[in-house]
Design an enzyme around this catalytic site. Structure first.
Site, PDB file in Angstrom:
ATOM      1  N   PRO A   1       0.804  -1.224   0.000  1.00  0.00           N
ATOM      2  CA  PRO A   1       0.000   0.000   0.000  1.00  0.00           C
ATOM      3  C   PRO A   1       0.835   1.272   0.000  1.00  0.00           C
ATOM      4  O   PRO A   1       1.850   1.377   0.691  1.00  0.00           O
ATOM      5  CB  PRO A   1      -0.827  -0.131   1.280  1.00  0.00           C
ATOM      6  CG  PRO A   1      -0.960  -1.602   1.479  1.00  0.00           C
ATOM      7  CD  PRO A   1       0.371  -2.162   1.033  1.00  0.00           C
ATOM      8  N   CYS A   2       0.366   2.233  -0.775  1.00  0.00           N
ATOM      9  CA  CYS A   2       1.132   3.468  -1.002  1.00  0.00           C
ATOM     10  C   CYS A   2       0.602   4.671  -0.234  1.00  0.00           C
ATOM     11  O   CYS A   2       1.217   5.730  -0.261  1.00  0.00           O
ATOM     12  CB  CYS A   2       1.123   3.798  -2.495  1.00  0.00           C
ATOM     13  SG  CYS A   2      -0.516   4.269  -3.113  1.00  0.00           S
ATOM     14  N   GLN A   3      -0.522   4.538   0.447  1.00  0.00           N
ATOM     15  CA  GLN A   3      -1.182   5.714   1.007  1.00  0.00           C
ATOM     16  C   GLN A   3      -0.294   6.559   1.908  1.00  0.00           C
ATOM     17  O   GLN A   3      -0.406   7.783   1.915  1.00  0.00           O
ATOM     18  CB  GLN A   3      -2.451   5.302   1.771  1.00  0.00           C
ATOM     19  CG  GLN A   3      -3.543   4.797   0.887  1.00  0.00           C
ATOM     20  CD  GLN A   3      -3.449   3.304   0.594  1.00  0.00           C
ATOM     21  OE1 GLN A   3      -2.401   2.673   0.776  1.00  0.00           O
ATOM     22  NE2 GLN A   3      -4.541   2.733   0.117  1.00  0.00           N
TER      23      GLN A   3
END
Length: 160
Positions: free
Chosen positions: A71-73
């Site tokens: 995940p890049c958030q």
């Protein structure tokens, strides 16, 4: 002899599709989102699916390649920039744990360009250092999907 790939944070199977088109057999995907799981089941009904990356490890089948885009958030410039200490992007450490347990010949990692400068570049350094500590050599490139026909800019960092 066929080459095999396992996927973490598989989404709707972009890596699985690309590897399959290259003649590499997708063996499993790990994906928590139920909608994505339905897409994966539709396209790879014979594949193994696992729900939560936190609940898998040595029980995963051995493959030649381990791939995924954690995940890049927390890395994105559009987010709060918590980096690898963040709840979502911190799932990188689960990727690393699985990589250490399975030791595939190859690993392919994808993420947003913000990975490179998150936490003053230290988060990117932590990922590369973890790969080196596990005995992997690595190379990375930032690629933009617009150069493959997508009608928008979509930069991503790939580490192999």
């Amino acid at each position: 002899m066929s080459v095999t790939v396992g996927g973490l944070f598989s989404g709707i199977g972009g890596f699985s599709l690309g590897f399959q088109q290259a003649g590499i057999k997708p063996v499993y995907e790990v994906e928590i989102d139920p909608g994505c799981q339905r897409v994966l089941e539709h396209h790879w009904p014979e594949g193994l699916r696992f729900n939560d990356v936190k609940e898998v490890g040595a029980n995963l089948p051995t493959t030649d390649i381990l791939c995924g885009g954690f995940p890049c958030q927390d890395l994105s410039v559009a987010g709060h920039r918590a980096g690898l200490a963040g709840e979502r992007s911190g799932l990188w450490w689960e990727f690393r744990r699985i990589l250490a347990a399975k030791r595939p010949k190859w690993v392919v990692i994808e993420n947003v360009p913000g990975l490179r400068n998150s936490n003053g570049g230290r988060d990117f350094g932590a990922v590369l250092r973890a790969l080196g500590d596990l005995g992997y050599g690595w190379a990375y490139r930032e690629l933009d999907a617009q150069w493959t026909g997508l009608a928008q800019r979509r930069d991503r960092v790939f580490i192999v």
